[in-house]
Design a protein around this motif. Structure first.
Motif, PDB file in Angstrom:
ATOM      1  N   GLY A  94      -4.146  17.179  -0.929  1.00 22.38           N
ATOM      2  CA  GLY A  94      -5.111  17.558  -1.941  1.00 22.38           C
ATOM      3  C   GLY A  94      -5.856  18.825  -1.558  1.00 22.38           C
ATOM      4  O   GLY A  94      -5.594  19.443  -0.517  1.00 22.38           O
ATOM      5  N   PHE A  95      -6.826  19.204  -2.379  1.00 18.52           N
ATOM      6  CA  PHE A  95      -7.568  20.453  -2.150  1.00 18.52           C
ATOM      7  C   PHE A  95      -8.341  20.435  -0.837  1.00 18.52           C
ATOM      8  O   PHE A  95      -8.608  21.478  -0.248  1.00 18.52           O
ATOM      9  N   ASP A  96      -8.677  19.230  -0.372  1.00 22.43           N
ATOM     10  CA  ASP A  96      -9.461  19.115   0.857  1.00 22.43           C
ATOM     11  C   ASP A  96      -8.598  18.923   2.096  1.00 22.43           C
ATOM     12  O   ASP A  96      -9.101  18.672   3.183  1.00 22.43           O
ATOM     13  N   GLY A  97      -7.288  19.046   1.924  1.00 20.39           N
ATOM     14  CA  GLY A  97      -6.375  18.913   3.053  1.00 20.39           C
ATOM     15  C   GLY A  97      -6.015  17.488   3.419  1.00 20.39           C
ATOM     16  O   GLY A  97      -5.314  17.263   4.410  1.00 20.39           O
ATOM     17  N   LYS A  98      -6.465  16.509   2.623  1.00 17.51           N
ATOM     18  CA  LYS A  98      -6.154  15.116   2.911  1.00 17.51           C
ATOM     19  C   LYS A  98      -4.902  14.679   2.155  1.00 17.51           C
ATOM     20  O   LYS A  98      -4.659  15.132   1.034  1.00 17.51           O
ATOM     21  N   PRO A  99      -4.090  13.791   2.752  1.00 18.09           N
ATOM     22  CA  PRO A  99      -2.881  13.316   2.072  1.00 18.09           C
ATOM     23  C   PRO A  99      -3.216  12.548   0.805  1.00 18.09           C
ATOM     24  O   PRO A  99      -4.089  11.669   0.816  1.00 18.09           O
ATOM     25  N   ALA A 135       0.832  -1.200   0.000  1.00 22.20           N
ATOM     26  CA  ALA A 135       0.000   0.000   0.000  1.00 22.20           C
ATOM     27  C   ALA A 135       0.871   1.256   0.000  1.00 22.20           C
ATOM     28  O   ALA A 135       1.744   1.416   0.857  1.00 22.20           O
ATOM     29  N   VAL A 136       0.627   2.143  -0.954  1.00 16.51           N
ATOM     30  CA  VAL A 136       1.383   3.391  -1.045  1.00 16.51           C
ATOM     31  C   VAL A 136       0.687   4.423  -0.166  1.00 16.51           C
ATOM     32  O   VAL A 136      -0.150   5.198  -0.623  1.00 16.51           O
ATOM     33  N   SER A 137       1.030   4.430   1.101  1.00 15.02           N
ATOM     34  CA  SER A 137       0.381   5.316   2.057  1.00 15.02           C
ATOM     35  C   SER A 137       1.291   6.501   2.386  1.00 15.02           C
ATOM     36  O   SER A 137       2.371   6.312   2.950  1.00 15.02           O
ATOM     37  N   PRO A 138       0.873   7.723   2.046  1.00 16.27           N
ATOM     38  CA  PRO A 138       1.697   8.887   2.391  1.00 16.27           C
ATOM     39  C   PRO A 138       1.941   9.009   3.892  1.00 16.27           C
ATOM     40  O   PRO A 138       3.021   9.414   4.323  1.00 16.27           O
ATOM     41  N   GLU A 139       0.929   8.631   4.695  1.00 19.44           N
ATOM     42  CA  GLU A 139       1.071   8.751   6.152  1.00 19.44           C
ATOM     43  C   GLU A 139       2.159   7.816   6.670  1.00 19.44           C
ATOM     44  O   GLU A 139       3.015   8.214   7.471  1.00 19.44           O
TER      45      GLU A 139
END
Length: 229
Positions: free
Chosen positions: A98-103, A81-85
């Motif tokens: 992203g535009f909604d503030g989510k990674p 899984a390519v998880s930024p977190e």
């Protein structure tokens, strides 16, 4: 439980730690997942120098075997899984939002030697007594490396086959985590979950034990690490 057999790896949790190996409390403190192929813990050992006394005639007058020195574990985690977190906690590389503030992604930058994390692994246990007593849904073997540094991603190849990422890092001794921030072991005969009963020794890199406390549930987001005031 006298003869547990280690079966499949189950769940992994990584927790952000500071420059002294202490868990960092906050809303982005940890990450839990189960989409991985393997976690290798390779011992890094210096064999030491042998001392040999050899006479002119070739006879060995005296010999002392060098004492090996344990440097720690070099870890290699293969995951899908390519998880930024997850990547941000383990490598220190910044998240792309992203535009909604989510990674939504991450940047590959320099290797951060100041960032660190703890890593825990739960693996299933097989055996006649794996479900005895207050084991609930079964016992597991629990591995904890409380302080891992130099996290970095390996090569990545995208093609017609499945793609996997590799994370490498190296453990450091003990750290400042004490008995840890999580309830990971039973603390009484009733199976009440609690923190470890004793901290890891100052020269130790890994702790392993059997537990009947369930691992945390995987998540695709940061998991807050809440610490008592």
């Amino acid at each position: 439980m006298s003869c547990p057999l280690i079966a499949n790896g189950d769940t992994i949790r990584v927790t952000r730690v500071d420059g002294c190996g202490r868990p960092l409390c906050g809303p982005e403190g940890s990450y839990v997942f189960d989409c991985f192929a393997s976690l290798a813990m390779n011992a890094n050992v210096d064999d030491g120098d042998d001392v040999e006394y050899k006479a002119a005639n070739g006879r060995i007058c005296g010999f002392k075997r060098g004492c090996p020195s344990f440097k720690g574990y070099d870890i290699e985690l293969n995951f899908f899984a390519v998880s930024p977190e997850f990547i941000e906690i383990t490598t220190g590389n910044p998240v792309v939002f992203g535009f909604d503030g989510k990674p939504i992604g991450y940047d590959d930058c320099s290797i951060s030697c100041n960032s660190g994390f703890a890593i825990e692994l739960w693996a299933e246990v097989l055996g006649a007594d794996a479900c005895s007593g207050n084991a609930g849904d079964g016992a597991r073997i629990y591995f904890l490396m409380p302080w891992v540094t130099n996290g970095q991603l390996g090569d990545l190849e995208i093609g017609s086959e499945k793609a996997a990422l590799t994370l490498t890092g190296a453990t450091r001794a003990a750290g400042g985590g004490g008995t840890g921030p999580y309830d990971v072991m039973p603390t009484d005969r009733a199976g009440t979950a609690g923190k470890m009963l004793a901290p890891i020794g100052a020269a130790c890199h890994r702790r392993t034990f059997i537990t009947t406390v369930k691992p945390p549930k995987p998540s695709c987001d940061y998991v807050p690490l809440l610490c008592a005031p």
